[in-house]
Design a protein around this motif. Sequence first.
Motif, PDB file in Angstrom:
ATOM      1  N   SER A 115      -2.330  18.472  -8.450  1.00 20.84           N
ATOM      2  CA  SER A 115      -2.441  17.412  -7.230  1.00 20.84           C
ATOM      3  C   SER A 115      -3.029  16.484  -7.508  1.00 20.84           C
ATOM      4  O   SER A 115      -2.713  15.155  -7.499  1.00 20.84           O
ATOM      5  N   THR A 116      -4.284  16.360  -8.305  1.00 20.44           N
ATOM      6  CA  THR A 116      -5.129  15.392  -8.516  1.00 20.44           C
ATOM      7  C   THR A 116      -4.338  14.489  -9.767  1.00 20.44           C
ATOM      8  O   THR A 116      -4.522  13.132  -9.530  1.00 20.44           O
ATOM      9  N   ILE A 117      -3.805  15.226 -10.486  1.00 21.10           N
ATOM     10  CA  ILE A 117      -2.964  14.246 -11.876  1.00 21.10           C
ATOM     11  C   ILE A 117      -1.878  13.525 -11.006  1.00 21.10           C
ATOM     12  O   ILE A 117      -1.760  12.446 -11.347  1.00 21.10           O
ATOM     13  N   ALA A 118      -1.288  14.227 -10.215  1.00 22.13           N
ATOM     14  CA  ALA A 118      -0.013  13.524  -9.643  1.00 22.13           C
ATOM     15  C   ALA A 118      -0.529  12.400  -8.743  1.00 22.13           C
ATOM     16  O   ALA A 118       0.147  11.385  -8.798  1.00 22.13           O
ATOM     17  N   SER A 119      -1.538  12.638  -7.926  1.00 21.47           N
ATOM     18  CA  SER A 119      -1.876  11.642  -7.117  1.00 21.47           C
ATOM     19  C   SER A 119      -2.685  10.219  -7.904  1.00 21.47           C
ATOM     20  O   SER A 119      -2.359   9.234  -7.389  1.00 21.47           O
ATOM     21  N   GLY A 120      -2.717  10.554  -8.925  1.00 27.25           N
ATOM     22  CA  GLY A 120      -3.379   9.500  -9.807  1.00 27.25           C
ATOM     23  C   GLY A 120      -2.248   8.702 -10.680  1.00 27.25           C
ATOM     24  O   GLY A 120      -2.599   7.729 -11.505  1.00 27.25           O
ATOM     25  N   HIS A 121      -1.176   9.251 -10.589  1.00 25.29           N
ATOM     26  CA  HIS A 121       0.103   8.722 -11.468  1.00 25.29           C
ATOM     27  C   HIS A 121       0.746   7.570 -10.899  1.00 25.29           C
ATOM     28  O   HIS A 121       0.959   7.532  -9.648  1.00 25.29           O
ATOM     29  N   ALA A 122       0.808   6.364 -11.542  1.00 24.47           N
ATOM     30  CA  ALA A 122       1.422   5.209 -10.818  1.00 24.47           C
ATOM     31  C   ALA A 122       2.830   5.164 -10.300  1.00 24.47           C
ATOM     32  O   ALA A 122       3.361   4.741  -9.253  1.00 24.47           O
ATOM     33  N   LEU A 123       3.494   6.208 -10.790  1.00 26.51           N
ATOM     34  CA  LEU A 123       5.067   6.388 -10.344  1.00 26.51           C
ATOM     35  C   LEU A 123       5.162   7.395  -9.431  1.00 26.51           C
ATOM     36  O   LEU A 123       6.167   7.786  -9.130  1.00 26.51           O
ATOM     37  N   ILE A 124       4.008   7.957  -8.816  1.00 22.68           N
ATOM     38  CA  ILE A 124       4.280   9.290  -7.938  1.00 22.68           C
ATOM     39  C   ILE A 124       3.508   8.830  -6.435  1.00 22.68           C
ATOM     40  O   ILE A 124       2.425   8.316  -6.603  1.00 22.68           O
ATOM     41  N   THR A 125       4.470   9.129  -5.667  1.00 24.59           N
ATOM     42  CA  THR A 125       3.651   9.159  -4.215  1.00 24.59           C
ATOM     43  C   THR A 125       3.677  10.257  -3.762  1.00 24.59           C
ATOM     44  O   THR A 125       4.602  11.102  -3.736  1.00 24.59           O
ATOM     45  N   ARG A 126       2.641  10.755  -2.900  1.00 27.12           N
ATOM     46  CA  ARG A 126       2.410  12.091  -2.366  1.00 27.12           C
ATOM     47  C   ARG A 126       2.381  12.009  -0.783  1.00 27.12           C
ATOM     48  O   ARG A 126       1.531  11.061  -0.369  1.00 27.12           O
TER      49      ARG A 126
END
Length: 381
Positions: A115-126
């Motif tokens: 979740s931390t990795i996904a939240s920090g990715h520019a192309l992913i919105t959580r």
Amino acid sequence: MTIRSDILVAGAGAAGLTTAIALAGAGFTVVVAGGLDVRRNGRTVALFEASLRLYRALGLWGRLEPLSMPLRRIRLVDDTGSLFRAPPVTFKASELKLDAFGYNVELPDLVASLSTIASGHALITRFDTHVSELSSAGDGSLAAVLASGQTLHAPIILGADGRKSAVRAFAGIEVKEWSYPQTALTAVFKHQRDHHDISTEFHTRQGPFTLVPLPGRRSSLVWMMDPQKAERLANVSDKTLTQEVEKQAQFILGTMNIDGDRGLVPMAGLTVNRYASENIALLGEAAHVFPPIGAQGLNLGFRDVSALLEAFSSKCGPEALAKYNAARQADVKLRTAAVDVMNKSLLADYLPIDLARSIGLLTIASIPPLRRFMMQRGAGY
């Protein structure tokens, strides 16, 4: 306000978050909708070779490895009480020239890290809320309304939203479900003796009793048993439960102490007749469920992710989803059937079946090429 993306992933478990990270890494804009489940109730996952290859390819393993413990040996013990019992068999990763068959990690730690990795990715919105409504939009895309009120549009929706998948229901994908007369009790234990990176699986008449190494002198327990017994053990004192576990484990780890909460998981199976439609695909427990024998469940979900990433290597669309559907048919059916047969063979108190199971295990153990083949299949080669 309507939020648009190339892909919407419904479900924020380990499979859904890994999917989002993988597809964002391939250049797609991804929205992930789903709440995090980081309860510490003994749930862990043993990441085998195919899953490790995926995480290494995504550049994530360096962040996940410190959370895990290697499984260098797997020991099987027939504790059914049958007249025909094979002697204990130990499989070593070194026989495959591997340092370890896989790595065991607590599921809350894995999900939180992803979740931390996904939240920090520019192309992913959580969004930390689930999809409550799905419909077709006028522009050819699909519309999803979240429980929090936001509206999302995407041409592709991926259902990683579990065994009661709303995405699967919307797609009209047929599902077959069944249950077993078992419930799995899960917990984490500290113990007196070192586990030496050995995962031990006792095959009992009610199902496997499995201790899997964790960092330190700790192991996770998955104990499949009669539902009434599971309910009783879920509510006894820590001391009583620990005594029961020590006895069932034949004291191989010495004295033990429970470390955290307990979980109960009713055993069930689920399959679907297809893994994708024109603009929807299913993965993880939205597509397949079976008992936790050989740690195949979530690893199969990560194989879904790898197949999806391969199908979307050029672009996402109906052709890519059709390719994904074709790729998952044989693999999922074979592993589901294998786990089902193994589990039912333990439950069947019938001498010819016990004899066949024992002969099969002895044959695998004593013929090196067959032994290596079975280890490779189990590790996800």
